[in-house]
Design an enzyme around this catalytic site. Structure first.
Site, mmCIF file in Angstrom:
data_model
loop_
_atom_site.group_PDB
_atom_site.id
_atom_site.type_symbol
_atom_site.label_atom_id
_atom_site.label_comp_id
_atom_site.label_asym_id
_atom_site.label_seq_id
_atom_site.Cartn_x
_atom_site.Cartn_y
_atom_site.Cartn_z
ATOM 1 N N SER A 54 81.444 70.457 66.137
ATOM 2 C CA SER A 54 82.372 71.023 67.105
ATOM 3 C C SER A 54 82.025 70.577 68.525
ATOM 4 O O SER A 54 80.871 70.256 68.832
ATOM 5 C CB SER A 54 82.341 72.550 67.015
ATOM 6 O OG SER A 54 83.428 73.110 67.707
ATOM 7 N N GLN A 76 79.697 77.636 72.340
ATOM 8 C CA GLN A 76 79.877 76.430 71.529
ATOM 9 C C GLN A 76 78.545 75.954 70.966
ATOM 10 O O GLN A 76 78.451 75.544 69.810
ATOM 11 C CB GLN A 76 80.507 75.330 72.383
ATOM 12 C CG GLN A 76 81.057 74.167 71.592
ATOM 13 C CD GLN A 76 82.264 74.565 70.766
ATOM 14 O OE1 GLN A 76 82.936 75.542 71.064
ATOM 15 N NE2 GLN A 76 82.538 73.824 69.716
ATOM 16 N N HIS A 79 77.026 77.271 67.597
ATOM 17 C CA HIS A 79 77.590 76.893 66.298
ATOM 18 C C HIS A 79 76.518 76.286 65.404
ATOM 19 O O HIS A 79 76.248 76.760 64.309
ATOM 20 C CB HIS A 79 78.722 75.881 66.483
ATOM 21 C CG HIS A 79 80.070 76.511 66.637
ATOM 22 N ND1 HIS A 79 80.698 77.175 65.621
ATOM 23 C CD2 HIS A 79 80.914 76.560 67.698
ATOM 24 C CE1 HIS A 79 81.866 77.622 66.037
ATOM 25 N NE2 HIS A 79 82.024 77.265 67.297
ATOM 26 N N GLU A 144 87.468 67.960 71.222
ATOM 27 C CA GLU A 144 88.127 68.896 70.311
ATOM 28 C C GLU A 144 88.703 70.069 71.101
ATOM 29 O O GLU A 144 89.876 70.407 70.976
ATOM 30 C CB GLU A 144 87.117 69.397 69.281
ATOM 31 C CG GLU A 144 87.666 70.450 68.344
ATOM 32 C CD GLU A 144 86.575 71.104 67.516
ATOM 33 O OE1 GLU A 144 86.911 71.736 66.499
ATOM 34 O OE2 GLU A 144 85.384 71.001 67.888
ATOM 35 N N HIS A 145 87.858 70.715 71.907
ATOM 36 C CA HIS A 145 88.281 71.816 72.778
ATOM 37 C C HIS A 145 88.125 71.382 74.230
ATOM 38 O O HIS A 145 87.065 70.887 74.619
ATOM 39 C CB HIS A 145 87.412 73.062 72.572
ATOM 40 C CG HIS A 145 87.298 73.519 71.160
ATOM 41 N ND1 HIS A 145 86.232 73.185 70.350
ATOM 42 C CD2 HIS A 145 88.113 74.294 70.411
ATOM 43 C CE1 HIS A 145 86.388 73.738 69.161
ATOM 44 N NE2 HIS A 145 87.526 74.413 69.164
ATOM 45 N N ASP A 178 89.442 80.716 68.690
ATOM 46 C CA ASP A 178 88.714 80.771 67.419
ATOM 47 C C ASP A 178 89.190 81.926 66.547
ATOM 48 O O ASP A 178 89.286 81.790 65.324
ATOM 49 C CB ASP A 178 87.214 80.950 67.679
ATOM 50 C CG ASP A 178 86.551 79.674 68.162
ATOM 51 O OD1 ASP A 178 87.108 78.591 67.930
ATOM 52 O OD2 ASP A 178 85.473 79.770 68.771
ATOM 53 N N GLU A 232 106.484 30.407 54.475
ATOM 54 C CA GLU A 232 105.308 31.017 53.862
ATOM 55 C C GLU A 232 105.034 30.480 52.461
ATOM 56 O O GLU A 232 104.055 30.866 51.827
ATOM 57 C CB GLU A 232 105.477 32.541 53.791
ATOM 58 C CG GLU A 232 105.393 33.219 55.149
ATOM 59 C CD GLU A 232 105.231 34.728 55.034
ATOM 60 O OE1 GLU A 232 105.751 35.309 54.063
ATOM 61 O OE2 GLU A 232 104.568 35.311 55.904
ATOM 62 N N HIS A 237 110.938 34.506 46.920
ATOM 63 C CA HIS A 237 111.490 35.434 47.900
ATOM 64 C C HIS A 237 112.812 34.886 48.447
ATOM 65 O O HIS A 237 113.813 35.607 48.550
ATOM 66 C CB HIS A 237 110.509 35.626 49.066
ATOM 67 C CG HIS A 237 109.366 36.540 48.769
ATOM 68 N ND1 HIS A 237 108.425 36.271 47.810
ATOM 69 C CD2 HIS A 237 109.014 37.736 49.326
ATOM 70 C CE1 HIS A 237 107.533 37.249 47.785
ATOM 71 N NE2 HIS A 237 107.864 38.153 48.690
#
Length: 248
Positions: A54, A76, A79, A144-145, A178, A232, A237
């Site tokens: 995190s 934070q 965690h 992330e935050h 959260d 090609e 094709h």
């Protein structure tokens, strides 16, 4: 609804068992083992993201309480030891006060050993020239935050290009997201916010392309498709288009 967890649960969902049906998409966060399992299973099933440790980045102009910033950084850091915490500010005196506050409250937190190691490994305070330079670092890090501790946070929101979620103002801490406020809290980490988004309904949606040409449109397109196929060296094709034009 199945009460299962861990890497073994992902294996059951990806391959199916006698009791757990096979799925097409696996979404949601987990520990290192869950992330490793998602990496191995990608392709067998779709996965939402490979979530890492995190992260919290606070961009502050120094107008708010340094204790608020310190409290959020600590929330934070507790965690786990791999969590990332960053403060970016153009105000050196404010940065010093945040560090002082952080040291004071760190001594009192029950998870101080985990938080201390997290801060030692991945805790940073960056003093920049101005807020614009700070925002450039924000978008480069793609946190992330992201908390915007600014006098006018809404006026800076449009400058945020890369972030999982933005918490506007010093009265909107990450802990609020959260547990209570806003959409889901499954967010891109490890700079993945540069190219991905939080988990949402769209994670479980997919698109199907379709084409339709009538005979006239195909005859016009053949003037370009046939030469390209032959360049090609893919004569079959070219023939798949040519035969339809000639039969027309």
């Amino acid at each position: 609804l199945f009460q299962v967890g861990g890497a073994q649960a992902l294996a059951a969902l990806a391959y199916g068992t006698r009791t757990v049906p096979r799925v097409d998409v696996i979404a949601g966060p987990g520990n290192l083992y869950v992330t490793a399992a998602k990496r191995l299973l990608y392709g067998e099933v779709g996965v939402d993201m490979l979530a890492g440790p995190s992260e919290l980045l606070i961009l502050s102009d120094g107008s708010s309480s340094p204790r608020f910033a310190a409290a959020d950084l600590l929330s934070q850091a507790e965690h786990d030891q791999e969590a990332w915490t960053l403060l970016i500010t153009p105000e050196r005196a404010f940065a010093d006060r945040v560090i002082e506050e952080l040291e004071a409250i760190l001594a009192e937190t029950p998870r101080r050993e985990v938080a201390s190691e997290s801060l030692r490994r991945h805790g940073f305070v960056v003093v920049v020239k101005d807020l614009q330079e700070g925002m450039e670092l924000v978008n480069e890090f793609a946190p992330e935050h992201l908390e915007l501790h600014l006098k006018e946070p809404l006026s800076w929101l449009e400058r945020v290009k890369n972030a999982g979620v933005v918490f506007l103002g010093d009265q909107t801490p990450v802990a609020l997201g959260d547990y209570y406020a806003g959409p889901n809290h499954i967010l891109p980490t490890a700079r993945a916010a540069r190219y991905s988004s939080p988990l949402g309904v769209w994670t479980f949606l997919k698109r199907i392309n379709f084409l339709y040409y009538d005979r006239g449109a195909l005859a016009e397109a053949a003037k370009r498709v046939v030469p390209l196929a032959r360049v090609e060296g893919l004569e079959a094709h070219a023939e798949a288009v040519k035969v339809r034009v000639e039969d027309g």
